[in-house]
Design a protein around this motif. Structure first.
Motif, PDB file in Angstrom:
ATOM      1  N   ASP A  37     -36.980 -18.186  21.241  1.00 16.63           N
ATOM      2  CA  ASP A  37     -36.276 -19.006  20.264  1.00 16.63           C
ATOM      3  C   ASP A  37     -35.127 -19.416  21.197  1.00 16.63           C
ATOM      4  OD1 ASP A  37     -37.708 -19.148  17.754  1.00 16.63           O
ATOM      5  OD2 ASP A  37     -37.101 -16.876  17.297  1.00 16.63           O
ATOM      6  N   THR A  38     -34.766 -18.782  21.971  1.00 19.71           N
ATOM      7  CA  THR A  38     -33.550 -19.137  22.781  1.00 19.71           C
ATOM      8  C   THR A  38     -33.828 -20.050  23.785  1.00 19.71           C
ATOM      9  OG1 THR A  38     -32.571 -16.841  22.830  1.00 19.71           O
ATOM     10  CG2 THR A  38     -31.691 -18.171  24.512  1.00 19.71           C
ATOM     11  N   ASN A  39     -35.131 -19.856  24.334  1.00 23.91           N
ATOM     12  CA  ASN A  39     -35.679 -21.004  25.179  1.00 23.91           C
ATOM     13  C   ASN A  39     -35.879 -22.283  24.495  1.00 23.91           C
ATOM     14  OD1 ASN A  39     -37.651 -22.429  26.719  1.00 23.91           O
ATOM     15  ND2 ASN A  39     -38.757 -20.751  27.353  1.00 23.91           N
ATOM     16  N   LEU A  40     -36.657 -22.185  23.404  1.00 23.08           N
ATOM     17  CA  LEU A  40     -36.825 -23.414  22.674  1.00 23.08           C
ATOM     18  C   LEU A  40     -35.563 -24.153  21.977  1.00 23.08           C
ATOM     19  CD1 LEU A  40     -39.806 -22.078  20.397  1.00 23.08           C
ATOM     20  CD2 LEU A  40     -39.841 -23.771  22.294  1.00 23.08           C
ATOM     21  N   GLU A  41     -34.684 -23.350  21.705  1.00 26.27           N
ATOM     22  CA  GLU A  41     -33.111 -23.858  21.503  1.00 26.27           C
ATOM     23  C   GLU A  41     -32.383 -24.564  22.771  1.00 26.27           C
ATOM     24  OE1 GLU A  41     -31.933 -20.330  18.434  1.00 26.27           O
ATOM     25  OE2 GLU A  41     -30.430 -21.203  19.727  1.00 26.27           O
ATOM     26  N   ASN A  42     -32.819 -23.966  23.749  1.00 24.33           N
ATOM     27  CA  ASN A  42     -32.040 -24.786  25.082  1.00 24.33           C
ATOM     28  C   ASN A  42     -32.562 -26.064  25.287  1.00 24.33           C
ATOM     29  OD1 ASN A  42     -30.475 -22.392  25.671  1.00 24.33           O
ATOM     30  ND2 ASN A  42     -31.976 -21.738  26.935  1.00 24.33           N
ATOM     31  N   ARG A  79     -37.787 -29.886  21.529  1.00 28.26           N
ATOM     32  CA  ARG A  79     -38.249 -31.151  21.801  1.00 28.26           C
ATOM     33  C   ARG A  79     -39.672 -30.963  22.171  1.00 28.26           C
ATOM     34  NH1 ARG A  79     -33.017 -33.873  23.707  1.00 28.26           N
ATOM     35  NH2 ARG A  79     -32.183 -34.475  21.742  1.00 28.26           N
ATOM     36  N   LYS A  80     -40.364 -31.554  21.930  1.00 26.17           N
ATOM     37  CA  LYS A  80     -42.009 -31.775  22.404  1.00 26.17           C
ATOM     38  C   LYS A  80     -42.063 -32.145  23.803  1.00 26.17           C
ATOM     39  CE  LYS A  80     -44.173 -32.253  18.076  1.00 26.17           C
ATOM     40  NZ  LYS A  80     -44.771 -33.095  17.088  1.00 26.17           N
ATOM     41  N   THR A  81     -41.009 -33.019  23.899  1.00 25.73           N
ATOM     42  CA  THR A  81     -40.887 -33.808  25.284  1.00 25.73           C
ATOM     43  C   THR A  81     -40.538 -32.610  26.494  1.00 25.73           C
ATOM     44  OG1 THR A  81     -39.115 -34.730  24.593  1.00 25.73           O
ATOM     45  CG2 THR A  81     -40.932 -36.048  24.548  1.00 25.73           C
ATOM     46  N   ASN A  82     -39.902 -31.513  26.107  1.00 27.33           N
ATOM     47  CA  ASN A  82     -39.772 -30.536  26.987  1.00 27.33           C
ATOM     48  C   ASN A  82     -40.640 -29.561  27.171  1.00 27.33           C
ATOM     49  OD1 ASN A  82     -37.161 -31.836  27.331  1.00 27.33           O
ATOM     50  ND2 ASN A  82     -36.256 -31.048  25.631  1.00 27.33           N
ATOM     51  N   ILE A  83     -41.963 -29.799  26.872  1.00 27.14           N
ATOM     52  CA  ILE A  83     -42.963 -28.606  26.870  1.00 27.14           C
ATOM     53  C   ILE A  83     -42.925 -28.004  28.212  1.00 27.14           C
ATOM     54  CG2 ILE A  83     -44.713 -30.354  26.985  1.00 27.14           C
ATOM     55  CD1 ILE A  83     -44.594 -26.873  25.256  1.00 27.14           C
ATOM     56  N   ILE A  84     -42.946 -28.893  29.321  1.00 28.78           N
ATOM     57  CA  ILE A  84     -43.318 -28.543  30.529  1.00 28.78           C
ATOM     58  C   ILE A  84     -42.192 -27.564  31.184  1.00 28.78           C
ATOM     59  CG2 ILE A  84     -43.506 -29.162  33.080  1.00 28.78           C
ATOM     60  CD1 ILE A  84     -45.153 -31.669  32.120  1.00 28.78           C
ATOM     61  N   GLN A  85     -40.754 -27.963  30.786  1.00 28.03           N
ATOM     62  CA  GLN A  85     -39.656 -27.059  31.227  1.00 28.03           C
ATOM     63  C   GLN A  85     -39.984 -25.712  30.318  1.00 28.03           C
ATOM     64  OE1 GLN A  85     -39.457 -30.246  30.615  1.00 28.03           O
ATOM     65  NE2 GLN A  85     -37.751 -31.412  31.453  1.00 28.03           N
ATOM     66  N   LEU A 130     -42.621 -24.181  29.160  1.00 30.61           N
ATOM     67  CA  LEU A 130     -43.760 -23.315  29.839  1.00 30.61           C
ATOM     68  C   LEU A 130     -43.333 -22.907  31.008  1.00 30.61           C
ATOM     69  CD1 LEU A 130     -46.925 -25.688  28.927  1.00 30.61           C
ATOM     70  CD2 LEU A 130     -46.196 -23.715  27.533  1.00 30.61           C
ATOM     71  N   GLN A 131     -42.405 -23.577  31.715  1.00 29.81           N
ATOM     72  CA  GLN A 131     -41.911 -22.961  33.147  1.00 29.81           C
ATOM     73  C   GLN A 131     -41.284 -21.812  33.011  1.00 29.81           C
ATOM     74  OE1 GLN A 131     -40.139 -26.816  34.851  1.00 29.81           O
ATOM     75  NE2 GLN A 131     -41.679 -26.788  36.104  1.00 29.81           N
ATOM     76  N   ASP A 132     -40.269 -21.995  31.898  1.00 27.70           N
ATOM     77  CA  ASP A 132     -39.412 -20.721  31.559  1.00 27.70           C
ATOM     78  C   ASP A 132     -40.370 -19.395  31.173  1.00 27.70           C
ATOM     79  OD1 ASP A 132     -37.160 -22.247  32.324  1.00 27.70           O
ATOM     80  OD2 ASP A 132     -36.336 -22.278  30.482  1.00 27.70           O
ATOM     81  N   ILE A 133     -41.269 -19.794  30.431  1.00 31.27           N
ATOM     82  CA  ILE A 133     -42.009 -18.746  29.939  1.00 31.27           C
ATOM     83  C   ILE A 133     -42.748 -18.086  31.010  1.00 31.27           C
ATOM     84  CG2 ILE A 133     -44.017 -18.023  28.476  1.00 31.27           C
ATOM     85  CD1 ILE A 133     -43.273 -20.511  26.679  1.00 31.27           C
ATOM     86  N   GLN A 134     -43.395 -19.250  31.806  1.00 30.09           N
ATOM     87  CA  GLN A 134     -44.205 -18.374  33.315  1.00 30.09           C
ATOM     88  C   GLN A 134     -43.288 -17.923  34.131  1.00 30.09           C
ATOM     89  OE1 GLN A 134     -47.430 -19.538  34.288  1.00 30.09           O
ATOM     90  NE2 GLN A 134     -46.980 -18.148  35.927  1.00 30.09           N
ATOM     91  N   TYR A 154     -47.022 -19.224  19.220  1.00 27.86           N
ATOM     92  CA  TYR A 154     -45.635 -19.218  18.588  1.00 27.86           C
ATOM     93  C   TYR A 154     -44.894 -20.519  18.923  1.00 27.86           C
ATOM     94  CZ  TYR A 154     -40.935 -17.686  17.015  1.00 27.86           C
ATOM     95  OH  TYR A 154     -40.011 -17.697  16.484  1.00 27.86           O
ATOM     96  N   VAL A 155     -44.955 -21.196  20.078  1.00 28.10           N
ATOM     97  CA  VAL A 155     -44.347 -22.326  20.592  1.00 28.10           C
ATOM     98  C   VAL A 155     -45.092 -23.361  19.898  1.00 28.10           C
ATOM     99  CG1 VAL A 155     -44.092 -24.002  22.832  1.00 28.10           C
ATOM    100  CG2 VAL A 155     -43.977 -21.423  22.907  1.00 28.10           C
ATOM    101  N   SER A 156     -46.357 -23.472  20.022  1.00 21.01           N
ATOM    102  CA  SER A 156     -47.293 -24.398  18.953  1.00 21.01           C
ATOM    103  C   SER A 156     -46.771 -24.339  17.495  1.00 21.01           C
ATOM    104  CB  SER A 156     -48.647 -24.188  19.125  1.00 21.01           C
ATOM    105  OG  SER A 156     -49.201 -24.549  18.085  1.00 21.01           O
ATOM    106  N   GLU A 157     -46.414 -23.426  16.985  1.00 18.31           N
ATOM    107  CA  GLU A 157     -45.957 -23.377  15.368  1.00 18.31           C
ATOM    108  C   GLU A 157     -44.610 -23.987  15.372  1.00 18.31           C
ATOM    109  OE1 GLU A 157     -46.080 -19.728  14.240  1.00 18.31           O
ATOM    110  OE2 GLU A 157     -48.268 -19.364  14.434  1.00 18.31           O
ATOM    111  N   ARG A 158     -43.654 -23.775  16.410  1.00 14.34           N
ATOM    112  CA  ARG A 158     -42.187 -24.055  16.235  1.00 14.34           C
ATOM    113  C   ARG A 158     -42.222 -25.298  16.448  1.00 14.34           C
ATOM    114  NH1 ARG A 158     -38.605 -19.969  14.962  1.00 14.34           N
ATOM    115  NH2 ARG A 158     -37.524 -21.910  14.460  1.00 14.34           N
ATOM    116  N   LEU A 159     -42.801 -25.847  17.613  1.00 13.79           N
ATOM    117  CA  LEU A 159     -42.671 -27.255  17.956  1.00 13.79           C
ATOM    118  C   LEU A 159     -43.612 -28.181  17.189  1.00 13.79           C
ATOM    119  CD1 LEU A 159     -42.520 -27.214  22.173  1.00 13.79           C
ATOM    120  CD2 LEU A 159     -40.739 -27.216  20.244  1.00 13.79           C
ATOM    121  N   LYS A 160     -44.364 -27.464  16.245  1.00 17.50           N
ATOM    122  CA  LYS A 160     -45.414 -28.417  15.550  1.00 17.50           C
ATOM    123  C   LYS A 160     -46.250 -29.254  16.428  1.00 17.50           C
ATOM    124  CE  LYS A 160     -42.764 -28.639  11.177  1.00 17.50           C
ATOM    125  NZ  LYS A 160     -42.193 -27.218  11.420  1.00 17.50           N
TER     126      LYS A 160
END
Ligand code: FES
Length: 148
Positions: free
Chosen positions: A5-10, A14-20, A22-26, A39-45
């Motif tokens: 959630d912190t990552n997604l808030e950062n 925004r779906k356009t930030n998906i690569i960043q 994923l990089q943070d999760i990786q 979870y990311v899929s649900e939160r970002l729809k």
């Protein structure tokens, strides 16, 4: 999923930030765990299939747990003719795993790639993100010893 959630808030959800994202999760997990991608899929729809297609397109992402150290041997044509197969065999022998596998102690993952775009200095091995050109067979032991 507080970290996620912190990552997604950062990234402002925004779906356009998906690569960043994923990089943070990786970098946190050393791979992309399925339950986090859901979870990311649900939160970002965002469709899970879209996230998977991005995750599988980029070699930097892994859907399977990776070891602490990642060793990638380039098996493209230019590296192959300069002895990449023997180098890969030596890594496989010393680590007692095949390309695409991770050691049982989760210390090393061994992967191959088909050209890193720097053929002139082949054969190339990338070890924990460090590109090593004109890699020699004897360098395998040195690199693995360095990491012990
Ligand atoms: S074939 Fe190895 S860098 Fe191109």
């Amino acid at each position: 999923m507080k970290n996620i959630d912190t990552n997604l808030e950062n990234y402002h959800y925004r779906k356009t930030n998906i690569i960043q994202i994923l990089q943070d999760i990786q970098s946190e997990h050393n791979y992309l765990p399925e339950k986090i991608l859901k979870y990311v899929s649900e939160r970002l729809k965002m469709p899970l299939s879209t996230i998977y297609s991005i995750a599988t397109f980029y070699a930097a992402f892994s859907l399977n747990p990776r070891g602490k150290h990642l060793c990638t041997v380039c098996m493209g044509t230019a590296c192959h003719v300069r002895g990449a197969a023997a180098i890969l065999n030596e890594f496989e022998r010393k680590l007692d795993i095949k390309a695409g596998e991770t050691t049982g102690d989760m210390n090393y993952s061994l992967e191959t790639v088909n050209c890193l775009g720097c053929c002139a200095i082949g054969p190339i091995v990338v070890y924990d993100g460090k590109y090593m050109g004109e890699f020699k067979l004897k360098d395998v032991a040195a690199v693995l010893k360095e990491k012990e």
